[in-house]
Design an enzyme around this catalytic site. Structure first.
Site, mmCIF file in Angstrom:
data_model
loop_
_atom_site.group_PDB
_atom_site.id
_atom_site.type_symbol
_atom_site.label_atom_id
_atom_site.label_comp_id
_atom_site.label_asym_id
_atom_site.label_seq_id
_atom_site.Cartn_x
_atom_site.Cartn_y
_atom_site.Cartn_z
ATOM 1 C CB VAL A 82 45.971 32.286 43.686
ATOM 2 C CG1 VAL A 82 44.733 32.669 42.895
ATOM 3 C CG2 VAL A 82 45.578 31.657 45.019
ATOM 4 C CE LYS A 83 48.673 29.003 35.127
ATOM 5 N NZ LYS A 83 48.692 27.650 34.543
ATOM 6 C CG LEU A 84 44.846 35.612 39.983
ATOM 7 C CD1 LEU A 84 45.380 36.859 40.680
ATOM 8 C CD2 LEU A 84 43.378 35.389 40.351
#
Ligand code: G3P
Length: 217
Positions: A82-84
């Site tokens: 997951v890219k944040l």
């Protein structure tokens, strides 16, 4: 150094994967918008091709939204990361998701202390954008060197993923600086393998061989 491809284009991902040297994929909202496809469906398609980490960015910018989207993206496939964004809310979401066992890639990193906080929050990957730093007249590679030193000083396991790579020289500098991963557009992978002396040399080998043996048939 691991090699990721920075695209949401399935054909480019397939071609890079077939070369046998691809370790993962990064995507972002701009890359998905360019393809004009459903983000979730495209991520599932990418994960079927590439077994390594596939970064899936959230669109939400608030903590609850990032958590909700992050958990949702993590169900697409076991290799989703997951890219944040590396904001205060993003760091908080990184800590929460990492504690749940979801791997996170902290993106839009432009200074070394953002990378330090990302490591403390348990990030799997940190993504400093070197090309965009060069774009504003600074040296993106300085950031790679600083993050490498901080991570090595304290033994943080977060992987340093050099992003916003625009050309082979960026890649070479990242490899020399000890970046763990470089994510690059398909065009840069092709550029790496393009050298005029390779082409000229190959042409000469074939010509010499055919000149010596073709007439004997
Ligand atoms: O991985 C981040 C990358 O896609 C950004 O690249 O060229 O848009 O600065 P660029």
């Amino acid at each position: 150094m691991e090699l990721y491809i920075d695209t949401a284009n399935l054909e480019e991902i397939r071609q890079a994967h077939e070369m046998g040297v691809l370790d993962g994929v990064t995507t972002n909202p701009s890359l998905i918008a360019k393809e004009g496809v459903d983000y979730g469906r495209r991520l599932a398609e990418i994960c079927e091709v590439v077994p390594g980490p596939v970064s899936a960015e959230v669109i939400a910018t608030d903590f609850d939204g990032m958590l909700r989207e992050g958990r949702d993206r993590a169900t697409i496939a076991q290799n989703i990361v997951v890219k944040l964004p590396t904001t205060a809310e993003g760091i908080r979401a990184c800590k929460a998701l990492s504690d749940e066992g979801v791997r996170c890639n902290m993106t839009l990193c432009f200074q070394a202390l953002q990378a330090w906080l990302a490591a403390k929050a348990g990030a799997f990957l940190i993504s400093p954008f070197i090309g965009r730093i060069d774009d504003v007249g600074q040296d993106g590679m300085d950031l790679i060197h600083q993050i490498r030193q901080i991570y090595d000083n304290y033994g943080y396991p977060t992987k340093l993923l050099a992003a916003s790579i625009r050309h082979p020289k960026h890649m070479l500098d990242c490899a020399l600086a000890g970046a763990d991963v470089a994510t690059v557009p398909f065009s840069v992978i092709r550029q790496i393998l393009k050298h005029p002396l390779t082409d000229i040399g190959l042409e000469r080998f074939i010509r010499d061989y055919q000149g010596a043996f073709a007439s004997r048939k």
